[in-house]
Design a protein around this motif. Structure first.
Motif, PDB file in Angstrom:
ATOM      1  N   TYR A   8      99.435  44.098  56.814  1.00  0.00           N
ATOM      2  CA  TYR A   8      98.869  45.175  56.841  1.00  0.00           C
ATOM      3  C   TYR A   8      98.126  45.385  58.226  1.00  0.00           C
ATOM      4  O   TYR A   8      98.313  46.419  58.918  1.00  0.00           O
ATOM      5  CB  TYR A   8      97.550  45.245  55.845  1.00  0.00           C
ATOM      6  CG  TYR A   8      96.889  46.537  55.879  1.00  0.00           C
ATOM      7  CD1 TYR A   8      97.296  47.648  55.098  1.00  0.00           C
ATOM      8  CD2 TYR A   8      95.932  46.476  56.726  1.00  0.00           C
ATOM      9  CE1 TYR A   8      96.690  48.839  55.271  1.00  0.00           C
ATOM     10  CE2 TYR A   8      94.909  47.951  56.688  1.00  0.00           C
ATOM     11  CZ  TYR A   8      95.479  48.938  56.079  1.00  0.00           C
ATOM     12  OH  TYR A   8      94.830  50.236  56.116  1.00  0.00           O
ATOM     13  N   VAL A   9      97.508  44.293  58.715  1.00  0.00           N
ATOM     14  CA  VAL A   9      97.110  44.428  60.005  1.00  0.00           C
ATOM     15  C   VAL A   9      98.293  44.589  61.060  1.00  0.00           C
ATOM     16  O   VAL A   9      98.047  45.585  62.234  1.00  0.00           O
ATOM     17  CB  VAL A   9      96.142  43.060  60.261  1.00  0.00           C
ATOM     18  CG1 VAL A   9      95.949  42.907  61.929  1.00  0.00           C
ATOM     19  CG2 VAL A   9      94.936  43.094  59.543  1.00  0.00           C
ATOM     20  N   GLU A  10      99.104  43.838  60.977  1.00  0.00           N
ATOM     21  CA  GLU A  10     100.569  43.984  61.803  1.00  0.00           C
ATOM     22  C   GLU A  10     100.943  45.588  61.781  1.00  0.00           C
ATOM     23  O   GLU A  10     101.371  46.242  62.758  1.00  0.00           O
ATOM     24  CB  GLU A  10     101.386  42.963  61.527  1.00  0.00           C
ATOM     25  CG  GLU A  10     102.541  42.965  62.529  1.00  0.00           C
ATOM     26  CD  GLU A  10     102.303  42.532  63.927  1.00  0.00           C
ATOM     27  OE1 GLU A  10     103.133  42.765  64.847  1.00  0.00           O
ATOM     28  OE2 GLU A  10     100.897  42.435  64.480  1.00  0.00           O
ATOM     29  N   ALA A  11     101.156  46.133  60.589  1.00  0.00           N
ATOM     30  CA  ALA A  11     101.616  47.386  60.699  1.00  0.00           C
ATOM     31  C   ALA A  11     100.564  48.491  61.351  1.00  0.00           C
ATOM     32  O   ALA A  11     100.933  49.327  62.015  1.00  0.00           O
ATOM     33  CB  ALA A  11     101.676  47.980  59.047  1.00  0.00           C
ATOM     34  N   GLU A  12      99.187  48.346  61.047  1.00  0.00           N
ATOM     35  CA  GLU A  12      98.286  49.176  61.926  1.00  0.00           C
ATOM     36  C   GLU A  12      98.563  48.604  63.232  1.00  0.00           C
ATOM     37  O   GLU A  12      98.433  49.858  64.018  1.00  0.00           O
ATOM     38  CB  GLU A  12      96.925  48.812  61.444  1.00  0.00           C
ATOM     39  CG  GLU A  12      96.528  49.400  60.149  1.00  0.00           C
ATOM     40  CD  GLU A  12      94.971  49.275  59.767  1.00  0.00           C
ATOM     41  OE1 GLU A  12      94.447  48.103  60.311  1.00  0.00           O
ATOM     42  OE2 GLU A  12      94.553  49.968  59.238  1.00  0.00           O
ATOM     43  N   ARG A  13      98.712  47.620  63.897  1.00  0.00           N
ATOM     44  CA  ARG A  13      98.868  47.332  65.176  1.00  0.00           C
ATOM     45  C   ARG A  13      99.982  47.941  65.915  1.00  0.00           C
ATOM     46  O   ARG A  13      99.962  48.437  66.981  1.00  0.00           O
ATOM     47  CB  ARG A  13      98.678  45.893  65.570  1.00  0.00           C
ATOM     48  CG  ARG A  13      98.799  45.517  67.171  1.00  0.00           C
ATOM     49  CD  ARG A  13      99.260  43.730  67.238  1.00  0.00           C
ATOM     50  NE  ARG A  13     100.343  43.706  66.870  1.00  0.00           N
ATOM     51  CZ  ARG A  13     101.421  43.914  67.664  1.00  0.00           C
ATOM     52  NH1 ARG A  13     101.247  44.548  68.789  1.00  0.00           N
ATOM     53  NH2 ARG A  13     102.628  43.772  67.426  1.00  0.00           N
ATOM     54  N   ALA A  46     109.415  51.493  63.140  1.00  0.00           N
ATOM     55  CA  ALA A  46     110.278  50.960  62.069  1.00  0.00           C
ATOM     56  C   ALA A  46     109.689  49.475  61.517  1.00  0.00           C
ATOM     57  O   ALA A  46     109.719  49.331  60.398  1.00  0.00           O
ATOM     58  CB  ALA A  46     111.765  50.785  62.491  1.00  0.00           C
ATOM     59  N   THR A  47     109.339  48.873  62.465  1.00  0.00           N
ATOM     60  CA  THR A  47     108.681  47.444  62.251  1.00  0.00           C
ATOM     61  C   THR A  47     107.427  47.898  61.482  1.00  0.00           C
ATOM     62  O   THR A  47     107.189  46.929  60.321  1.00  0.00           O
ATOM     63  CB  THR A  47     108.668  46.563  63.555  1.00  0.00           C
ATOM     64  OG1 THR A  47     109.832  46.586  64.120  1.00  0.00           O
ATOM     65  CG2 THR A  47     108.153  45.164  63.268  1.00  0.00           C
ATOM     66  N   ALA A  48     106.668  48.628  61.875  1.00  0.00           N
ATOM     67  CA  ALA A  48     105.465  48.826  61.121  1.00  0.00           C
ATOM     68  C   ALA A  48     105.615  49.144  59.899  1.00  0.00           C
ATOM     69  O   ALA A  48     105.025  48.671  58.931  1.00  0.00           O
ATOM     70  CB  ALA A  48     104.606  49.776  61.976  1.00  0.00           C
ATOM     71  N   GLN A  49     106.529  49.964  59.554  1.00  0.00           N
ATOM     72  CA  GLN A  49     106.897  50.424  58.075  1.00  0.00           C
ATOM     73  C   GLN A  49     107.393  49.264  57.236  1.00  0.00           C
ATOM     74  O   GLN A  49     106.996  49.030  56.051  1.00  0.00           O
ATOM     75  CB  GLN A  49     108.192  51.445  58.060  1.00  0.00           C
ATOM     76  CG  GLN A  49     108.343  51.778  56.810  1.00  0.00           C
ATOM     77  CD  GLN A  49     107.338  52.540  55.894  1.00  0.00           C
ATOM     78  OE1 GLN A  49     106.752  53.439  56.508  1.00  0.00           O
ATOM     79  NE2 GLN A  49     107.262  52.036  54.843  1.00  0.00           N
ATOM     80  N   VAL A  50     108.241  48.399  57.784  1.00  0.00           N
ATOM     81  CA  VAL A  50     108.498  47.114  57.254  1.00  0.00           C
ATOM     82  C   VAL A  50     107.262  46.234  56.784  1.00  0.00           C
ATOM     83  O   VAL A  50     107.016  45.747  55.625  1.00  0.00           O
ATOM     84  CB  VAL A  50     109.459  46.142  57.833  1.00  0.00           C
ATOM     85  CG1 VAL A  50     109.516  44.819  57.268  1.00  0.00           C
ATOM     86  CG2 VAL A  50     110.835  46.724  57.853  1.00  0.00           C
ATOM     87  N   HIS A  51     106.546  46.177  57.663  1.00  0.00           N
ATOM     88  CA  HIS A  51     105.134  45.232  57.681  1.00  0.00           C
ATOM     89  C   HIS A  51     104.309  46.013  56.402  1.00  0.00           C
ATOM     90  O   HIS A  51     103.611  45.203  55.459  1.00  0.00           O
ATOM     91  CB  HIS A  51     104.429  45.265  58.772  1.00  0.00           C
ATOM     92  CG  HIS A  51     105.019  43.973  59.523  1.00  0.00           C
ATOM     93  ND1 HIS A  51     104.551  42.555  59.302  1.00  0.00           N
ATOM     94  CD2 HIS A  51     105.626  43.932  60.880  1.00  0.00           C
ATOM     95  CE1 HIS A  51     105.271  41.855  60.125  1.00  0.00           C
ATOM     96  NE2 HIS A  51     105.950  42.719  61.068  1.00  0.00           N
ATOM     97  N   ALA A  52     104.304  47.315  56.634  1.00  0.00           N
ATOM     98  CA  ALA A  52     103.454  48.215  55.405  1.00  0.00           C
ATOM     99  C   ALA A  52     104.044  48.087  54.000  1.00  0.00           C
ATOM    100  O   ALA A  52     103.340  47.798  53.318  1.00  0.00           O
ATOM    101  CB  ALA A  52     103.564  49.810  56.108  1.00  0.00           C
ATOM    102  N   THR A  53     105.315  47.958  53.842  1.00  0.00           N
ATOM    103  CA  THR A  53     106.268  47.645  52.709  1.00  0.00           C
ATOM    104  C   THR A  53     105.728  46.382  52.318  1.00  0.00           C
ATOM    105  O   THR A  53     105.429  46.347  50.833  1.00  0.00           O
ATOM    106  CB  THR A  53     107.518  48.155  52.856  1.00  0.00           C
ATOM    107  OG1 THR A  53     107.740  49.478  53.190  1.00  0.00           O
ATOM    108  CG2 THR A  53     108.155  48.013  51.476  1.00  0.00           C
TER     109      THR A  53
END
Length: 96
Positions: A8-13, A46-53
């Motif tokens: 979650y934190v990585e997706a936000e970053r 795109a990478t943020a979306q993967v982390h959020a998923t």
């Protein structure tokens, strides 16, 4: 392997970082073309979306621990906690 909260934190970053690509007027980013900035922005999103998923899957799985109420079997819950959680279930029969 990151935990659910770490995903979650990585997706936000990465989402915040994606916003910086189009507004970079100084530093090395300023030398990039608009197309290059857009490519970096899209890659970050795109990478943020993967982390959020992955964060969402971990949160849903770890929240579904009450098998008596139709939740997942405890073995599956324990497996999710092991790979995606930040805490570990106490062993049964422990002295604590």
């Amino acid at each position: 392997m990151p935990t659910g909260p770490e995903h979650y934190v990585e997706a936000e970053r990465l989402t915040d970082q994606a916003d910086t690509w189009m507004n970079a007027d100084t530093g090395w980013k300023a030398g990039l073309t608009i197309a290059e900035r857009l490519a970096y922005r899209m890659a970050d999103l795109a990478t943020a979306q993967v982390h959020a998923t992955l964060a969402g899957a971990a949160a849903a799985a770890i929240n579904d621990h009450s098998h008596a109420e139709g939740g997942m079997p405890i073995e599956d819950f324990d497996a999710w906690v092991k790979v995606a959680g930040v805490w570990q279930r106490k062993p049964k029969g422990g002295d604590d």
